[in-house]
Scaffold this motif. Structure first.
Motif, PDB file in Angstrom:
ATOM      1  N   SER A  26      26.292  24.799  39.575  1.00 11.41           N
ATOM      2  CA  SER A  26      27.345  25.091  38.593  1.00 11.41           C
ATOM      3  C   SER A  26      26.781  25.195  37.184  1.00 11.41           C
ATOM      4  O   SER A  26      25.755  24.594  36.854  1.00 11.41           O
ATOM      5  N   SER A  27      27.492  25.935  36.345  1.00 14.27           N
ATOM      6  CA  SER A  27      27.265  25.900  34.907  1.00 14.27           C
ATOM      7  C   SER A  27      28.376  25.044  34.312  1.00 14.27           C
ATOM      8  O   SER A  27      29.559  25.276  34.587  1.00 14.27           O
ATOM      9  N   VAL A  39      33.840  13.492  31.139  1.00 14.51           N
ATOM     10  CA  VAL A  39      34.683  14.687  31.192  1.00 14.51           C
ATOM     11  C   VAL A  39      33.792  15.871  31.517  1.00 14.51           C
ATOM     12  O   VAL A  39      32.732  16.057  30.914  1.00 14.51           O
ATOM     13  N   ILE A  40      34.230  16.662  32.483  1.00 14.68           N
ATOM     14  CA  ILE A  40      33.466  17.816  32.967  1.00 14.68           C
ATOM     15  C   ILE A  40      34.180  19.101  32.563  1.00 14.68           C
ATOM     16  O   ILE A  40      35.372  19.260  32.804  1.00 14.68           O
ATOM     17  N   TYR A  41      33.429  19.998  31.948  1.00 17.96           N
ATOM     18  CA  TYR A  41      33.942  21.315  31.589  1.00 17.96           C
ATOM     19  C   TYR A  41      33.119  22.325  32.389  1.00 17.96           C
ATOM     20  O   TYR A  41      31.977  22.651  32.008  1.00 17.96           O
ATOM     21  N   GLU A  42      33.674  22.831  33.489  1.00 20.73           N
ATOM     22  CA  GLU A  42      32.907  23.676  34.411  1.00 20.73           C
ATOM     23  C   GLU A  42      33.323  25.137  34.270  1.00 20.73           C
ATOM     24  O   GLU A  42      34.513  25.439  34.110  1.00 20.73           O
ATOM     25  N   GLN A  43      32.338  26.026  34.297  1.00 16.25           N
ATOM     26  CA  GLN A  43      32.576  27.426  33.956  1.00 16.25           C
ATOM     27  C   GLN A  43      33.599  28.110  34.869  1.00 16.25           C
ATOM     28  O   GLN A  43      34.534  28.749  34.389  1.00 16.25           O
ATOM     29  N   GLU A  44      33.430  27.998  36.175  1.00 21.52           N
ATOM     30  CA  GLU A  44      34.328  28.711  37.080  1.00 21.52           C
ATOM     31  C   GLU A  44      35.735  28.124  37.044  1.00 21.52           C
ATOM     32  O   GLU A  44      36.717  28.859  37.147  1.00 21.52           O
ATOM     33  N   CYS A  45      35.850  26.826  36.876  1.00 21.11           N
ATOM     34  CA  CYS A  45      37.176  26.226  36.721  1.00 21.11           C
ATOM     35  C   CYS A  45      37.903  26.834  35.529  1.00 21.11           C
ATOM     36  O   CYS A  45      39.124  27.043  35.573  1.00 21.11           O
ATOM     37  N   ALA A  51      42.083  27.097  43.116  1.00 18.99           N
ATOM     38  CA  ALA A  51      41.429  26.851  44.407  1.00 18.99           C
ATOM     39  C   ALA A  51      40.023  26.292  44.205  1.00 18.99           C
ATOM     40  O   ALA A  51      39.599  25.362  44.908  1.00 18.99           O
ATOM     41  N   HIS A  52      39.303  26.841  43.242  1.00 20.88           N
ATOM     42  CA  HIS A  52      37.948  26.338  42.959  1.00 20.88           C
ATOM     43  C   HIS A  52      38.013  24.921  42.403  1.00 20.88           C
ATOM     44  O   HIS A  52      37.189  24.062  42.778  1.00 20.88           O
ATOM     45  N   MET A  53      38.966  24.655  41.526  1.00 23.65           N
ATOM     46  CA  MET A  53      39.108  23.307  40.977  1.00 23.65           C
ATOM     47  C   MET A  53      39.378  22.306  42.095  1.00 23.65           C
ATOM     48  O   MET A  53      38.801  21.208  42.103  1.00 23.65           O
ATOM     49  N   TYR A  54      40.221  22.676  43.039  1.00 24.20           N
ATOM     50  CA  TYR A  54      40.518  21.807  44.178  1.00 24.20           C
ATOM     51  C   TYR A  54      39.242  21.506  44.969  1.00 24.20           C
ATOM     52  O   TYR A  54      38.951  20.343  45.279  1.00 24.20           O
ATOM     53  N   GLU A  55      38.477  22.538  45.296  1.00 24.23           N
ATOM     54  CA  GLU A  55      37.254  22.354  46.072  1.00 24.23           C
ATOM     55  C   GLU A  55      36.252  21.468  45.329  1.00 24.23           C
ATOM     56  O   GLU A  55      35.595  20.604  45.929  1.00 24.23           O
ATOM     57  N   LEU A  56      36.161  21.682  44.011  1.00 23.09           N
ATOM     58  CA  LEU A  56      35.229  20.881  43.210  1.00 23.09           C
ATOM     59  C   LEU A  56      35.661  19.419  43.158  1.00 23.09           C
ATOM     60  O   LEU A  56      34.832  18.503  43.291  1.00 23.09           O
ATOM     61  N   GLY A  70      41.942  16.795  37.462  1.00 23.68           N
ATOM     62  CA  GLY A  70      41.756  18.134  36.916  1.00 23.68           C
ATOM     63  C   GLY A  70      42.992  18.545  36.134  1.00 23.68           C
ATOM     64  O   GLY A  70      44.116  18.331  36.575  1.00 23.68           O
ATOM     65  N   VAL A  71      42.768  19.120  34.946  1.00 21.83           N
ATOM     66  CA  VAL A  71      43.870  19.546  34.077  1.00 21.83           C
ATOM     67  C   VAL A  71      43.662  21.014  33.706  1.00 21.83           C
ATOM     68  O   VAL A  71      42.589  21.398  33.248  1.00 21.83           O
ATOM     69  N   LEU A  72      44.713  21.817  33.909  1.00 23.82           N
ATOM     70  CA  LEU A  72      44.674  23.240  33.590  1.00 23.82           C
ATOM     71  C   LEU A  72      45.817  23.572  32.644  1.00 23.82           C
ATOM     72  O   LEU A  72      46.985  23.339  32.972  1.00 23.82           O
TER      73      LEU A  72
END
Length: 208
Positions: A26-27, A39-45, A51-56, A70-72
């Motif tokens: 991941s980036s 706190v994680i700030y992930e590029q694809e999220c 769906a990606h956030m759930y998998e992560l 996870g917060v969107l």
């Protein structure tokens, strides 16, 4: 234009989160907040990919034996929350209008037919979902006042980031989880909110 961001508050040490994200290719940026939290700030999220956030979240909490939220935030109209712990999905909840409602085609005739009864059913379902999320959050972040969490989840805020700030206050989440995502950091828009000397960057390694 409202805010668009996604981040994860994980109850695991930053160095462990870094190792996990590197193993996933991941980036991301990681901000240490406590010995056992980051706190994680992930590029694809940050593409608003639920769906990606759930998998992560599932993979992260399974490997680290921890809980993570996870917060969107979508255009400050919607705050979507997803909580996982020890590799299991615990709850999700949408503060404000949902994606489905936001982009649904309005049908006036159908709306009239549904009427008050449908609205009452919808409100009851939302109350139930909020109650489940409030209980799960109280357990994940060791907050005993479930009613205070529930009040925040059910409040009617003008902007989703305001709800996020209220939730962070009740759960004692780090301030750097409010209003920030990978793209804001990448674009240099987070220097006032973050201690850049503490921020850890993980970059996806190219096969080339």
């Amino acid at each position: 234009m409202g805010s668009f961001y996604v981040n994860i508050t994980a109850n695991t040490p930053a160095k462990e989160a870094v190792s996990f994200l590197k193993s996933k290719g991941s980036s991301a940026y990681i901000m240490p907040t406590k010995d056992q939290q980051c706190v994680i700030y992930e590029q694809e999220c940050d593409t608003q990919d639920i769906a990606h956030m759930y998998e992560l979240l599932i993979a992260l909490t399974a490997e680290q034996d921890c809980s993570a939220l996870g917060v969107l935030n979508h255009d400050d109209d919607m705050l979507f929350l997803m909580l996982c712990a020890k590799g299991e999905f615990k709850a999700d909840y949408t503060c404000g209008i949902s994606f489905e409602e936001m982009y649904a085609e309005y049908d006036e005739e159908s709306d009239e037919q549904n009427g008050e009864e449908a609205e009452e059913l919808k409100a009851a379902e939302k109350q139930q979902q909020a109650s489940v999320m409030a209980k799960a959050l109280s357990e994940a972040f060791a907050v005993t006042d479930i009613d205070a969490i529930l009040e925040v989840l059910m409040q009617d805020s003008v902007f989703a980031v305001e709800t996020h700030a209220s939730l962070a206050e009740v759960l004692k989440l780090p301030e750097c989880s409010i209003g920030l995502g990978y793209n804001y950091i990448e674009d240099g828009q987070a220097h006032d909110e973050l201690d850049m000397s503490q921020l850890i960057e993980v970059k996806e390694v190219s096969d080339e």
